[in-house]
Scaffold this motif. Structure first.
Motif, PDB file in Angstrom:
ATOM      1  N   GLY A 278      -4.049   6.779 -10.706  1.00 30.56           N
ATOM      2  CA  GLY A 278      -3.035   5.977 -10.636  1.00 30.56           C
ATOM      3  C   GLY A 278      -2.899   4.672 -11.025  1.00 30.56           C
ATOM      4  O   GLY A 278      -1.726   4.059 -11.499  1.00 30.56           O
ATOM      5  N   ARG A 279      -3.969   3.983 -11.558  1.00 25.61           N
ATOM      6  CA  ARG A 279      -3.926   2.698 -12.015  1.00 25.61           C
ATOM      7  C   ARG A 279      -3.637   2.617 -13.480  1.00 25.61           C
ATOM      8  O   ARG A 279      -2.640   1.634 -13.918  1.00 25.61           O
TER       9      ARG A 279
ATOM     10  N   ALA B  12       0.956  -1.220   0.014  1.00 25.61           N
ATOM     11  CA  ALA B  12      -0.132   0.032  -0.001  1.00 25.61           C
ATOM     12  C   ALA B  12       0.744   1.502  -0.074  1.00 25.61           C
ATOM     13  O   ALA B  12       0.854   2.223  -0.916  1.00 25.61           O
ATOM     14  N   ALA B  13       2.035   1.214   0.747  1.00 29.99           N
ATOM     15  CA  ALA B  13       2.804   2.345   0.902  1.00 29.99           C
ATOM     16  C   ALA B  13       3.354   2.603  -0.554  1.00 29.99           C
ATOM     17  O   ALA B  13       3.587   3.684  -1.061  1.00 29.99           O
ATOM     18  N   ALA B  14       4.087   1.589  -1.099  1.00 26.60           N
ATOM     19  CA  ALA B  14       4.617   1.546  -2.381  1.00 26.60           C
ATOM     20  C   ALA B  14       3.834   2.168  -3.365  1.00 26.60           C
ATOM     21  O   ALA B  14       4.193   2.935  -4.223  1.00 26.60           O
ATOM     22  N   ARG B  15       2.637   1.588  -3.486  1.00 24.44           N
ATOM     23  CA  ARG B  15       1.639   1.968  -4.433  1.00 24.44           C
ATOM     24  C   ARG B  15       1.482   3.586  -4.415  1.00 24.44           C
ATOM     25  O   ARG B  15       1.339   4.112  -5.305  1.00 24.44           O
ATOM     26  N   ARG B  16       1.175   4.003  -3.189  1.00 20.71           N
ATOM     27  CA  ARG B  16       1.059   5.566  -2.926  1.00 20.71           C
ATOM     28  C   ARG B  16       2.246   6.289  -3.689  1.00 20.71           C
ATOM     29  O   ARG B  16       2.012   7.233  -4.301  1.00 20.71           O
ATOM     30  N   LEU B  17       3.285   5.752  -3.306  1.00 18.35           N
ATOM     31  CA  LEU B  17       4.561   6.671  -3.723  1.00 18.35           C
ATOM     32  C   LEU B  17       4.863   6.308  -5.339  1.00 18.35           C
ATOM     33  O   LEU B  17       5.272   7.249  -5.950  1.00 18.35           O
TER      34      LEU B  17
ATOM     35  N   ILE C 188       2.705   5.892  -7.428  1.00 22.15           N
ATOM     36  CA  ILE C 188       1.601   6.919  -8.180  1.00 22.15           C
ATOM     37  C   ILE C 188       1.998   8.227  -8.074  1.00 22.15           C
ATOM     38  O   ILE C 188       1.965   8.957  -9.107  1.00 22.15           O
ATOM     39  N   GLU C 189       2.477   8.575  -6.837  1.00 21.87           N
ATOM     40  CA  GLU C 189       2.918  10.021  -6.652  1.00 21.87           C
ATOM     41  C   GLU C 189       4.058  10.485  -7.397  1.00 21.87           C
ATOM     42  O   GLU C 189       4.127  11.485  -8.069  1.00 21.87           O
ATOM     43  N   LYS C 190       5.152   9.545  -7.149  1.00 22.45           N
ATOM     44  CA  LYS C 190       6.482  10.089  -7.579  1.00 22.45           C
ATOM     45  C   LYS C 190       6.988   9.178  -8.795  1.00 22.45           C
ATOM     46  O   LYS C 190       8.208   9.759  -9.562  1.00 22.45           O
ATOM     47  N   GLY C 191       6.342   8.115  -9.185  1.00 22.35           N
ATOM     48  CA  GLY C 191       6.663   7.249 -10.439  1.00 22.35           C
ATOM     49  C   GLY C 191       7.823   6.283  -9.625  1.00 22.35           C
ATOM     50  O   GLY C 191       8.505   6.628  -8.511  1.00 22.35           O
ATOM     51  N   TYR C 192       7.928   5.307 -10.575  1.00 25.82           N
ATOM     52  CA  TYR C 192       8.943   4.117  -9.877  1.00 25.82           C
ATOM     53  C   TYR C 192      10.291   4.437  -9.693  1.00 25.82           C
ATOM     54  O   TYR C 192      11.054   4.397  -8.650  1.00 25.82           O
ATOM     55  N   ALA C 193      10.883   5.275 -10.761  1.00 30.83           N
ATOM     56  CA  ALA C 193      12.331   5.572 -10.847  1.00 30.83           C
ATOM     57  C   ALA C 193      12.521   6.653  -9.656  1.00 30.83           C
ATOM     58  O   ALA C 193      13.598   6.764  -9.038  1.00 30.83           O
ATOM     59  N   GLU C 194      11.747   7.468  -9.149  1.00 35.13           N
ATOM     60  CA  GLU C 194      11.979   8.724  -8.295  1.00 35.13           C
ATOM     61  C   GLU C 194      11.432   7.978  -6.957  1.00 35.13           C
ATOM     62  O   GLU C 194      11.882   8.879  -5.837  1.00 35.13           O
ATOM     63  N   THR C 195      11.162   6.920  -6.534  1.00 37.04           N
ATOM     64  CA  THR C 195      10.714   6.386  -5.230  1.00 37.04           C
ATOM     65  C   THR C 195      11.871   5.356  -4.921  1.00 37.04           C
ATOM     66  O   THR C 195      12.089   4.541  -5.584  1.00 37.04           O
ATOM     67  N   ALA C 196      12.464   5.803  -3.755  1.00 34.99           N
ATOM     68  CA  ALA C 196      13.642   4.995  -3.441  1.00 34.99           C
ATOM     69  C   ALA C 196      12.901   4.212  -1.961  1.00 34.99           C
ATOM     70  O   ALA C 196      12.221   4.422  -1.480  1.00 34.99           O
TER      71      ALA C 196
END
Length: 199
Positions: free
Chosen positions: A108-109, A23-28, A30-38
């Motif tokens: 985000g889906r 759930a946390a990863a999904r939120r991030l 969507i918000e930041k994109g895969y590349a920008e999420t650490a």
């Protein structure tokens, strides 16, 4: 007896932790994109440790795949709920298609399943995920149409499934970008009618 209770609670804790990470990863994502999420962002968002993350997932990509798989399951469920065989093959296909578009309108889906998913996991893996979920539902609808006598047995079902799936994906992307859904719903219904009319 006590051991069984402990095992069950451990399993429940494991499932809860995994769900919190997803759930946390999904939120991030969507918000930041895969590349920008650490990964530190993900564990902070989930209120967990990096150890907990790596206990459940070997890396960020594996966690992303779990997010995508869960989203694909949710889309499939909405399609299945909206298209029982009691509707008849044509109506089941149309209602299933409309349910797909409605499910993809979840914020985000479209990004997760149609943009970042193929970019991060690759087309082959995304096709495999689709084949377990929405594409599987579409193929089942077409097979039902053949069995009902509403679709020619001569048509290549696998190819037809892929082509129609691509049309549905394209419609979802257009709607996500701001296009009016009604036109795409009407166009997809006409496409289904055209396929069913083929000899």
């Amino acid at each position: 007896m006590q051991t069984k209770t402990t095992r069950r609670s451990n399993r429940e804790r494991t499932e809860t932790t995994r769900a919190e990470l997803i759930a946390a990863a999904r939120r991030l994502f969507i918000e930041k994109g895969y590349a920008e999420t650490a990964t530190p962002d993900i564990v902070a968002e989930a209120g967990l440790t990096r150890g907990a993350l790596y206990h459940h997932f070997p890396d960020k990509k594996a966690l992303f795949q779990a997010v995508v798989e869960r989203e694909a399951e949710a889309v499939e469920k909405e399609i299945e709920d909206a298209s029982p065989e009691t509707l008849g093959s044509r109506d089941a296909l149309v209602k299933g298609g409309e349910a797909f578009l409605a499910a993809m309108a979840q914020p985000g889906r479209t990004r997760l399943l149609l943009l970042d998913g193929p970019a991060v996991l690759g087309r082959t893996e995304m096709d495999a995920i689709d084949d377990r979920h929405a594409t599987r539902s579409l193929k089942a609808g077409l097979v039902f149409a053949v069995r009902s006598g509403d679709l020619s047995k001569q048509l290549p079902i696998d190819a037809l499934t892929r082509l129609l799936s691509s049309a549905f994906d394209r419609a979802a992307l257009a709607i996500d970008a701001g296009a009016e859904p009604a036109g795409y719903k009407a166009g997809l219904a006409a496409l289904i009618d055209g396929v069913l009319a083929l000899e």
